[in-house]
Design an enzyme around this catalytic site. Sequence first.
Site, mmCIF file in Angstrom:
data_model
loop_
_atom_site.group_PDB
_atom_site.id
_atom_site.type_symbol
_atom_site.label_atom_id
_atom_site.label_comp_id
_atom_site.label_asym_id
_atom_site.label_seq_id
_atom_site.Cartn_x
_atom_site.Cartn_y
_atom_site.Cartn_z
ATOM 1 N N ASN A 60 -23.242 -6.631 -8.311
ATOM 2 C CA ASN A 60 -22.172 -5.648 -8.491
ATOM 3 C C ASN A 60 -21.373 -5.980 -9.741
ATOM 4 O O ASN A 60 -21.574 -7.032 -10.346
ATOM 5 C CB ASN A 60 -21.215 -5.675 -7.285
ATOM 6 N N HIS A 88 -24.745 3.196 -2.362
ATOM 7 C CA HIS A 88 -25.173 3.216 -3.782
ATOM 8 C C HIS A 88 -26.064 4.418 -4.075
ATOM 9 O O HIS A 88 -27.020 4.321 -4.848
ATOM 10 C CB HIS A 88 -25.911 1.927 -4.153
HETATM 11 C C1 HEM Z 1 -24.885 -7.445 4.474
HETATM 12 C C2 HEM Z 1 -24.473 -6.854 3.394
HETATM 13 C C3 HEM Z 1 -25.232 -5.759 2.711
HETATM 14 C C4 HEM Z 1 -26.171 -4.929 3.218
HETATM 15 C C5 HEM Z 1 -26.718 -4.914 4.620
HETATM 16 C C6 HEM Z 1 -26.575 -4.044 2.152
HETATM 17 C C7 HEM Z 1 -27.473 -3.028 2.283
HETATM 18 C C8 HEM Z 1 -27.838 -2.161 1.291
HETATM 19 C C9 HEM Z 1 -28.726 -1.049 1.440
HETATM 20 C C10 HEM Z 1 -29.368 -0.628 2.745
HETATM 21 C C11 HEM Z 1 -28.859 -0.459 0.228
HETATM 22 C C12 HEM Z 1 -29.716 0.764 -0.108
HETATM 23 C C13 HEM Z 1 -31.019 0.278 -0.660
HETATM 24 C C14 HEM Z 1 -32.027 1.361 -0.906
HETATM 25 O O1 HEM Z 1 -32.034 2.378 -0.207
HETATM 26 O O2 HEM Z 1 -32.865 1.154 -1.823
HETATM 27 C C15 HEM Z 1 -28.080 -1.200 -0.688
HETATM 28 C C16 HEM Z 1 -28.003 -0.943 -2.023
HETATM 29 C C17 HEM Z 1 -27.380 -1.776 -2.904
HETATM 30 N N1 HEM Z 1 -26.628 -2.892 -2.590
HETATM 31 FE FE1 HEM Z 1 -26.290 -3.655 -0.802
HETATM 32 N N2 HEM Z 1 -25.912 -4.368 1.023
HETATM 33 C C18 HEM Z 1 -25.058 -5.410 1.327
HETATM 34 C C19 HEM Z 1 -24.212 -6.058 0.501
HETATM 35 C C20 HEM Z 1 -24.268 -5.928 -0.844
HETATM 36 C C21 HEM Z 1 -23.624 -6.795 -1.759
HETATM 37 C C22 HEM Z 1 -22.755 -8.002 -1.405
HETATM 38 C C23 HEM Z 1 -23.959 -6.364 -2.996
HETATM 39 C C24 HEM Z 1 -23.599 -6.965 -4.307
HETATM 40 C C25 HEM Z 1 -23.824 -8.198 -4.567
HETATM 41 C C26 HEM Z 1 -24.820 -5.217 -2.861
HETATM 42 C C27 HEM Z 1 -25.386 -4.527 -3.903
HETATM 43 C C28 HEM Z 1 -26.178 -3.437 -3.748
HETATM 44 C C29 HEM Z 1 -26.669 -2.640 -4.855
HETATM 45 C C30 HEM Z 1 -26.415 -2.905 -6.338
HETATM 46 C C31 HEM Z 1 -27.410 -1.606 -4.319
HETATM 47 C C32 HEM Z 1 -28.071 -0.475 -5.088
HETATM 48 C C33 HEM Z 1 -29.446 -0.861 -5.518
HETATM 49 C C34 HEM Z 1 -30.033 0.258 -6.349
HETATM 50 O O3 HEM Z 1 -29.494 0.518 -7.437
HETATM 51 O O4 HEM Z 1 -31.001 0.860 -5.908
HETATM 52 N N3 HEM Z 1 -24.990 -4.984 -1.533
HETATM 53 N N4 HEM Z 1 -27.448 -2.234 -0.032
#
Ligand code: HEM
Length: 810
Positions: free
Chosen positions: A248, A175
Amino acid sequence: MPNSKAALSSRTDPAHSTRAAARNTDSVPASPGTPAPGDLSAKRTAQTQDLVAAMPANTNKLLEYGRENGLAPPLGLTAEPASRLPTGSTLSESNSNDKVGTVASQGVNATIEPMDRVRVDAAGQVLTTNQGVAIADNQHSLKAGVRGPALLEDFILREKITHFDHERIPERIVHARGSGAHGFFECYEAQTAITKAAPFKQCDKLTPVFVRFSTVAGERGSKDTARDVRGFAVKFYTDEGNWDLVGNNMPVFFIQDAMKFPDLVHAVKPEPHNQMPQAASAHDTFWDFVSLMPESTHMLMWAMSDRGIPRSYRMMQGFGVHTFRLVNDAGDSVFVKFHWQPKLGTHSMVWDEAVKVSGADPDFHRRDLWEAIEAGEYPEWELGLQVFTEAQAEGFSFDVLDATKLVPEELVPVKIVGRMVLNRNPDNFFAETEQVAFCTAHVVPGIDFTNDPLLAGRIHSYVDTQISRLGGPNFHELPINASVAQVHNNQRDGMHRQAIHRGRVAYEPNSLAGGCPFQAGAAQGFVSVARRVDAQESVDKVRAKPEKFADHYSQAKLFFESQTDVERAHIAAAFRFELSKVTVPAIRQRVIAMLRNASEVLAGEVAVGIGMKTLPPPLPSALQIPVIPEVERSKMLSLLARPGDGGIRTRKVAILIADGVDDATVLLVRSALLAAGAVPRLVAPNIGEFVGTSGAILQADASLENEPGFLFDAVVLPGGEAAVQALAADGHTGEFLRDQYRHCKTIMTVGSSIELLGLFDIPGALPDGGADPGLITPAAEEDLVEAVSAFMAALAKHRHPARDRDPPPV
Ligand code: HEM
């Protein structure tokens, strides 16, 4: 609308051209006109022009050479803006809330207020070092003599370069590319029967929010319109602490267990040997992985559908994805799925359009969100809840802890409980959008987790990654992340600590500080729902999944079956495109084998599309007992089920002009579009002035070259013999019209401009001979007013799928 062209054009505001131009951020006419009173965007455009024009050259340059000049550096050049408009970041600055505070005071760096303390306004100030020392010369390094070597002693140069060297922070691991905005959530009706969460406590209660939309796979500078999932992360600054709903634009996910997340991301990101392709899933490693992980089939259907290429962040749904819990004052809990529903409806691009837009305007979604908020067209979503009990969930044919499954709305209806409005652009992209840190672990009393094994991994992952992305454990103190509720605990020190704690006590229990801060207790504090851990002594520690997780295909089938014909055709085309980019035929085979379990029709069509003559046998099913789904078709899963309010506000319309254009028609159409809230743009072979048939001077906002056809939602060809000839002679016009046609957008011709359609091979009717609902071609000038109404009604439909053909006829 009065029934005559003359009546309408006589009402035309002379400042329309300036107004229309100022609502854009990428191209304006060669000479901006005079703004209408009260039109802030136009005023800002004009004042910015004046401010810049006040410094036609850097005259200090003349004083930069020679020893004597070096001994007496001059005062820097400065010009005073006519008002604060041109030097601010956003027109929405005055929309205030508890989190962002108010408008920055002129020339003040108030570093002691909650949010204002970090907003810097340099108007009328001299340059200083980070230590506040005024810098006499910002042009030269310190040298031993005019032609001598630079000196290590130059603390000013070293401070400046050192800071610059560290300007970039690591981008998000996923992201990375995103855009954000501030706003508020408004509760329609108290939800205290099911939750004690602060935003839902009273009717009309307002909670400040910050939202960040993103793509997943691409790097920070990648294009907006890649085929990808979109992040939809909302930070609620509640009066009981921060709640982040990190969702999402699709309600399901590729995998079921956090253990597989790094594998998924490694597979979809650019391949590690050559770092290609950027922001694309159309490559070997992605399809290799997902075809070995058949639980991804349902999510692949969503990603390959038009949901993967939204028209705008403002026109997509958001989902919390996992099942969460709501908890009331009595400690009773229910399951919940969160839904955001856009007021403008759900609309998407078509693939050919998304590809072209990514080249012409990689910032397309960022620009769209920014411009809408600057124009006061605040994007809005309603929040819906699907609430169900644990007992209900036990009876479902699928497991609600499985993030590859959704709960069909026919099974559990969505109840609307409030709305979210985004009404303020950030002042500074880095300080706010880049540094914001969302985390699924950020919940408040009234919201709790379920045992979803993907969610569990996420609860750990976000803070962990942010510690390195944001340089230490204190990023919660960054203004964008700090809660509105007071923070008091005994955590201390670490990199970049800002809080200056008084006293000598940093432990609990204590008596030296009167026991403070003391624990809140169950009445006020967060208490985890006791039932969320159901493991007992007699239950083994295992690495395993529940049986129902083995159903990989029922909901993939449900999704595909629920789409309209044109949506299904787009899904098939997306699979065809992506698989055609795979370089290993065996991977393609495996994907087709997987798809056969969801839809033989889809698998067959995709196979034909990639030249596969014999279908491989379907992948073996992991399911022991066949599933009997509760719902076999869910019309709400179609994008077309949510057309929105039927208006045309913020839609971009190109009006093609050249010398000799019928200016009365131009003015009439533009006036009607502006009145309906659309964004008309005069597009010509080049920017500059053009003379209409009645001598009116028209300023082109953009050129056929700098804003090609696919950037617009519709096009109008106003007529005028000489203009038609000029446009006919320009090859860009053909491309412009063909793209509009191919992308099923609304086209209106007036008078002789209909000839342009024939000239550029645009069919005048649908392939079956029927009338094309997106072609408005009034026969006579008297019909114009009616035709404009018909044009706007057709534009409100967004596009005309009846015209959709694969491959395209033009
Ligand atoms: C085990 C599964 C997942 C892991 C380990 C994971 C991990 C991460 C990590 C490390 C980031 C970066 C965060 C940052 O640097 O601030 C991120 C961002 C994000 N993830 Fe996940 N994620 C997973 C699953 C999901 C799922 C299922 C969704 C949706 C429901 C999701 C939605 C998001 C969103 C929207 C962001 C961006 C947040 C922003 O705008 O700063 N992720 N995720």
